[in-house]
Design a protein around this motif. Structure first.
Motif, PDB file in Angstrom:
ATOM      1  N   ILE A 297       4.909   4.061  -2.515  1.00 28.03           N
ATOM      2  CA  ILE A 297       5.937   3.425  -1.682  1.00 28.03           C
ATOM      3  C   ILE A 297       7.280   4.118  -1.902  1.00 28.03           C
ATOM      4  CG2 ILE A 297       7.249   1.305  -1.290  1.00 28.03           C
ATOM      5  CD1 ILE A 297       4.628  -0.184  -2.205  1.00 28.03           C
ATOM      6  N   ALA A 298       7.627   4.349  -3.165  1.00 27.29           N
ATOM      7  CA  ALA A 298       8.902   5.000  -3.473  1.00 27.29           C
ATOM      8  C   ALA A 298       8.949   6.419  -2.915  1.00 27.29           C
ATOM      9  CB  ALA A 298       9.129   5.006  -4.982  1.00 27.29           C
ATOM     10  N   VAL A 299       7.853   7.150  -3.062  1.00 25.72           N
ATOM     11  CA  VAL A 299       7.782   8.526  -2.561  1.00 25.72           C
ATOM     12  C   VAL A 299       7.897   8.543  -1.037  1.00 25.72           C
ATOM     13  CG1 VAL A 299       6.226  10.497  -2.286  1.00 25.72           C
ATOM     14  CG2 VAL A 299       6.496   9.441  -4.525  1.00 25.72           C
ATOM     15  N   ASN A 300       7.201   7.630  -0.373  1.00 28.42           N
ATOM     16  CA  ASN A 300       7.236   7.597   1.089  1.00 28.42           C
ATOM     17  C   ASN A 300       8.581   7.117   1.621  1.00 28.42           C
ATOM     18  OD1 ASN A 300       4.638   8.600   1.649  1.00 28.42           O
ATOM     19  ND2 ASN A 300       3.727   6.618   1.166  1.00 28.42           N
ATOM     20  N   ALA A 301       9.221   6.205   0.909  1.00 19.00           N
ATOM     21  CA  ALA A 301      10.564   5.784   1.309  1.00 19.00           C
ATOM     22  C   ALA A 301      11.521   6.973   1.256  1.00 19.00           C
ATOM     23  CB  ALA A 301      11.050   4.654   0.413  1.00 19.00           C
ATOM     24  N   GLU A 302      11.430   7.744   0.193  1.00 18.02           N
ATOM     25  CA  GLU A 302      12.289   8.929   0.056  1.00 18.02           C
ATOM     26  C   GLU A 302      12.013   9.925   1.177  1.00 18.02           C
ATOM     27  OE1 GLU A 302      13.187  12.542  -3.153  1.00 18.02           O
ATOM     28  OE2 GLU A 302      11.784  10.940  -3.668  1.00 18.02           O
ATOM     29  N   ALA A 303      10.735  10.125   1.501  1.00 20.85           N
ATOM     30  CA  ALA A 303      10.369  11.088   2.545  1.00 20.85           C
ATOM     31  C   ALA A 303      10.927  10.690   3.905  1.00 20.85           C
ATOM     32  CB  ALA A 303       8.846  11.219   2.623  1.00 20.85           C
TER      33      ALA A 303
ATOM     34  N   GLY B 277       0.819  -1.216   0.000  1.00 20.95           N
ATOM     35  CA  GLY B 277       0.000   0.000   0.000  1.00 20.95           C
ATOM     36  C   GLY B 277       0.844   1.252   0.000  1.00 20.95           C
ATOM     37  N   SER B 278       0.862   1.951   1.115  1.00 22.06           N
ATOM     38  CA  SER B 278       1.640   3.182   1.234  1.00 22.06           C
ATOM     39  C   SER B 278       3.121   2.919   1.446  1.00 22.06           C
ATOM     40  CB  SER B 278       1.121   4.001   2.422  1.00 22.06           C
ATOM     41  OG  SER B 278       1.369   3.305   3.640  1.00 22.06           O
ATOM     42  N   GLY B 279       3.451   1.697   1.853  1.00 20.42           N
ATOM     43  CA  GLY B 279       4.831   1.388   2.209  1.00 20.42           C
ATOM     44  C   GLY B 279       5.141   1.604   3.677  1.00 20.42           C
ATOM     45  N   LEU B 280       4.121   1.893   4.479  1.00 16.34           N
ATOM     46  CA  LEU B 280       4.321   2.178   5.901  1.00 16.34           C
ATOM     47  C   LEU B 280       5.104   1.085   6.613  1.00 16.34           C
ATOM     48  CD1 LEU B 280       3.811   3.437   8.678  1.00 16.34           C
ATOM     49  CD2 LEU B 280       1.484   2.488   8.597  1.00 16.34           C
ATOM     50  N   VAL B 281       4.679  -0.163   6.464  1.00 19.49           N
ATOM     51  CA  VAL B 281       5.317  -1.256   7.192  1.00 19.49           C
ATOM     52  C   VAL B 281       6.738  -1.495   6.682  1.00 19.49           C
ATOM     53  CG1 VAL B 281       5.128  -3.684   7.848  1.00 19.49           C
ATOM     54  CG2 VAL B 281       3.070  -2.277   7.674  1.00 19.49           C
ATOM     55  N   ALA B 282       6.920  -1.360   5.386  1.00 19.56           N
ATOM     56  CA  ALA B 282       8.261  -1.503   4.811  1.00 19.56           C
ATOM     57  C   ALA B 282       9.202  -0.435   5.352  1.00 19.56           C
ATOM     58  CB  ALA B 282       8.180  -1.424   3.290  1.00 19.56           C
ATOM     59  N   VAL B 283       8.718   0.793   5.449  1.00 24.00           N
ATOM     60  CA  VAL B 283       9.536   1.875   6.014  1.00 24.00           C
ATOM     61  C   VAL B 283       9.910   1.554   7.456  1.00 24.00           C
ATOM     62  CG1 VAL B 283       9.509   4.294   6.743  1.00 24.00           C
ATOM     63  CG2 VAL B 283       8.659   3.669   4.468  1.00 24.00           C
ATOM     64  N   ALA B 284       8.927   1.052   8.228  1.00 25.60           N
ATOM     65  CA  ALA B 284       9.210   0.691   9.625  1.00 25.60           C
ATOM     66  C   ALA B 284      10.280  -0.387   9.706  1.00 25.60           C
ATOM     67  CB  ALA B 284       7.923   0.226  10.301  1.00 25.60           C
TER      68      ALA B 284
ATOM     69  N   ALA C  44      18.103  -5.853   6.859  1.00 21.38           N
ATOM     70  CA  ALA C  44      19.206  -5.816   5.902  1.00 21.38           C
ATOM     71  C   ALA C  44      18.716  -5.438   4.502  1.00 21.38           C
ATOM     72  CB  ALA C  44      19.897  -7.174   5.869  1.00 21.38           C
ATOM     73  N   ARG C  45      17.529  -5.924   4.137  1.00 22.57           N
ATOM     74  CA  ARG C  45      16.943  -5.640   2.831  1.00 22.57           C
ATOM     75  C   ARG C  45      15.429  -5.698   2.979  1.00 22.57           C
ATOM     76  NH1 ARG C  45      17.874  -6.119  -2.826  1.00 22.57           N
ATOM     77  NH2 ARG C  45      16.128  -7.007  -3.984  1.00 22.57           N
ATOM     78  N   VAL C  46      14.747  -4.708   2.436  1.00 22.76           N
ATOM     79  CA  VAL C  46      13.286  -4.666   2.506  1.00 22.76           C
ATOM     80  C   VAL C  46      12.715  -4.585   1.106  1.00 22.76           C
ATOM     81  CG1 VAL C  46      11.259  -3.479   3.406  1.00 22.76           C
ATOM     82  CG2 VAL C  46      13.387  -3.478   4.729  1.00 22.76           C
ATOM     83  N   GLU C  47      11.823  -5.521   0.795  1.00 16.41           N
ATOM     84  CA  GLU C  47      11.092  -5.496  -0.459  1.00 16.41           C
ATOM     85  C   GLU C  47       9.636  -5.190  -0.145  1.00 16.41           C
ATOM     86  OE1 GLU C  47      12.254  -8.911  -3.119  1.00 16.41           O
ATOM     87  OE2 GLU C  47      13.357  -9.434  -1.312  1.00 16.41           O
ATOM     88  N   ALA C  48       9.068  -4.228  -0.856  1.00 17.86           N
ATOM     89  CA  ALA C  48       7.676  -3.837  -0.672  1.00 17.86           C
ATOM     90  C   ALA C  48       6.934  -4.148  -1.955  1.00 17.86           C
ATOM     91  CB  ALA C  48       7.581  -2.349  -0.340  1.00 17.86           C
ATOM     92  N   CYS C  49       5.937  -5.028  -1.881  1.00 13.39           N
ATOM     93  CA  CYS C  49       5.247  -5.414  -3.102  1.00 13.39           C
ATOM     94  C   CYS C  49       3.777  -5.030  -3.061  1.00 13.39           C
ATOM     95  CB  CYS C  49       5.417  -6.906  -3.385  1.00 13.39           C
ATOM     96  SG  CYS C  49       4.132  -7.962  -2.760  1.00 13.39           S
ATOM     97  N   ASP C  50       3.271  -4.616  -4.207  1.00 14.25           N
ATOM     98  CA  ASP C  50       1.861  -4.301  -4.378  1.00 14.25           C
ATOM     99  C   ASP C  50       1.557  -4.387  -5.869  1.00 14.25           C
ATOM    100  OD1 ASP C  50      -0.231  -2.629  -2.296  1.00 14.25           O
ATOM    101  OD2 ASP C  50      -0.776  -2.725  -4.409  1.00 14.25           O
ATOM    102  N   ILE C  51       0.338  -4.798  -6.203  1.00 20.08           N
ATOM    103  CA  ILE C  51      -0.014  -4.927  -7.618  1.00 20.08           C
ATOM    104  C   ILE C  51      -0.464  -3.608  -8.230  1.00 20.08           C
ATOM    105  CG2 ILE C  51      -0.601  -7.371  -7.425  1.00 20.08           C
ATOM    106  CD1 ILE C  51      -3.564  -6.564  -7.364  1.00 20.08           C
ATOM    107  N   ASP C  52      -0.728  -2.602  -7.419  1.00 19.52           N
ATOM    108  CA  ASP C  52      -1.233  -1.306  -7.882  1.00 19.52           C
ATOM    109  C   ASP C  52      -0.057  -0.406  -8.257  1.00 19.52           C
ATOM    110  OD1 ASP C  52      -2.352   1.217  -8.205  1.00 19.52           O
ATOM    111  OD2 ASP C  52      -3.583   1.114  -6.399  1.00 19.52           O
TER     112      ASP C  52
ATOM    113  N   VAL D 220      14.787   6.178   3.707  1.00 26.64           N
ATOM    114  CA  VAL D 220      15.151   4.761   3.762  1.00 26.64           C
ATOM    115  C   VAL D 220      15.201   4.195   2.341  1.00 26.64           C
ATOM    116  CG1 VAL D 220      14.148   4.444   6.052  1.00 26.64           C
ATOM    117  CG2 VAL D 220      12.755   3.968   4.025  1.00 26.64           C
ATOM    118  N   ALA D 221      15.919   3.087   2.208  1.00 27.09           N
ATOM    119  CA  ALA D 221      16.052   2.411   0.917  1.00 27.09           C
ATOM    120  C   ALA D 221      15.179   1.163   0.898  1.00 27.09           C
ATOM    121  CB  ALA D 221      17.508   2.032   0.668  1.00 27.09           C
TER     122      ALA D 221
END
Length: 219
Positions: free
Chosen positions: A117-123, A88-95, A102-110, A126-127
């Motif tokens: 997710i990319a925008v929120n990671a940048e904000a 979704g927003s990437g919230l859990v991935a950012v956390a 060590a490595r976080v993959e965030a997946c969504d079909i939308d 985090v990578a």
């Protein structure tokens, strides 16, 4: 970032506000004020009807609970390869990234979720690796799989729960964030933490949702 992805990122920024997450204020997200208006704008943007709701534009109860749990219990993800499923927003991935994965993959079909997710990671500085694909049934050896608010539709909940159960059985740490939605397989799960999570009344029936982090019961 491809030109199309860049356009979606610009759309995300244009139609949301950057705000702290109510139950995890260490994290900020681009969130919408109102779901229906954003949904209509998304369909106008693509010139298509019948698009999925903008799940990516809100901090859902299950995701907030998972994010809080991961931030408070970083050992769950520290040094691990983590998948945030239906991100979704990437919230859990950012956390997870904040907590030392060590490595976080965030997946969504939308596609809009992938951009969000990319925008929120940048904000949040985090990578993340963003994957716009359906990974149900796939096992790439993740150490930890996180899934928030996946039990709102019967067939999807059943398929995802079976898949996550198999990952847990082979040794992955699998955590599900859910406020007790209709298709949560309670008989297969047990809560390990429960929170009172502030949410928007535009999406939920209460301003506070009692939300748990669940694990699969030991057989």
């Amino acid at each position: 970032m491809t030109p199309l992805a860049h356009d979606k990122a610009a759309f995300v920024r244009a139609h949301t506000r950057l705000l702290p997450v109510p139950h995890a204020p260490e994290i900020v997200l681009h969130v919408a004020d109102e779901a229906t208006a954003l949904w209509e704008k998304t369909e106008e943007e693509l010139g298509a009807m019948g698009l999925p709701p903008p799940f990516w534009a809100f901090a859902w109860a299950g995701g907030q609970a998972l994010a809080r749990y991961v931030l408070d219990h970083p050992a769950v993800v520290t040094g691990q390869r983590v998948l945030d499923f239906a991100s979704g927003s990437g919230l859990v991935a950012v956390a997870a990234a904040r907590a030392g994965a060590a490595r976080v993959e965030a997946c969504d079909i939308d596609a809009f979720a992938a951009a969000a997710i990319a925008v929120n990671a940048e904000a949040n500085g985090v990578a993340l690796t963003v994957r716009q694909e359906d990974l149900v049934g796939v096992d790439e050896g993740w150490d930890c799989v996180l899934a928030g608010d996946i039990c709102y539709e019967r067939d999807l909940a059943a398929a995802v729960t079976d898949w996550l159960s198999r990952l847990a059985a082979r040794g992955a740490t699998v955590l599900i964030g859910d406020p007790g939605r209709s298709y949560l397989a309670r008989e297969r799960l047990e809560p390990i933490a429960t929170y009172e999570v502030p949410v928007t009344r535009a999406l939920e029936d209460n301003e506070i949702k009692r939300t748990s982090v669940w694990v699969f019961r030991s057989v």
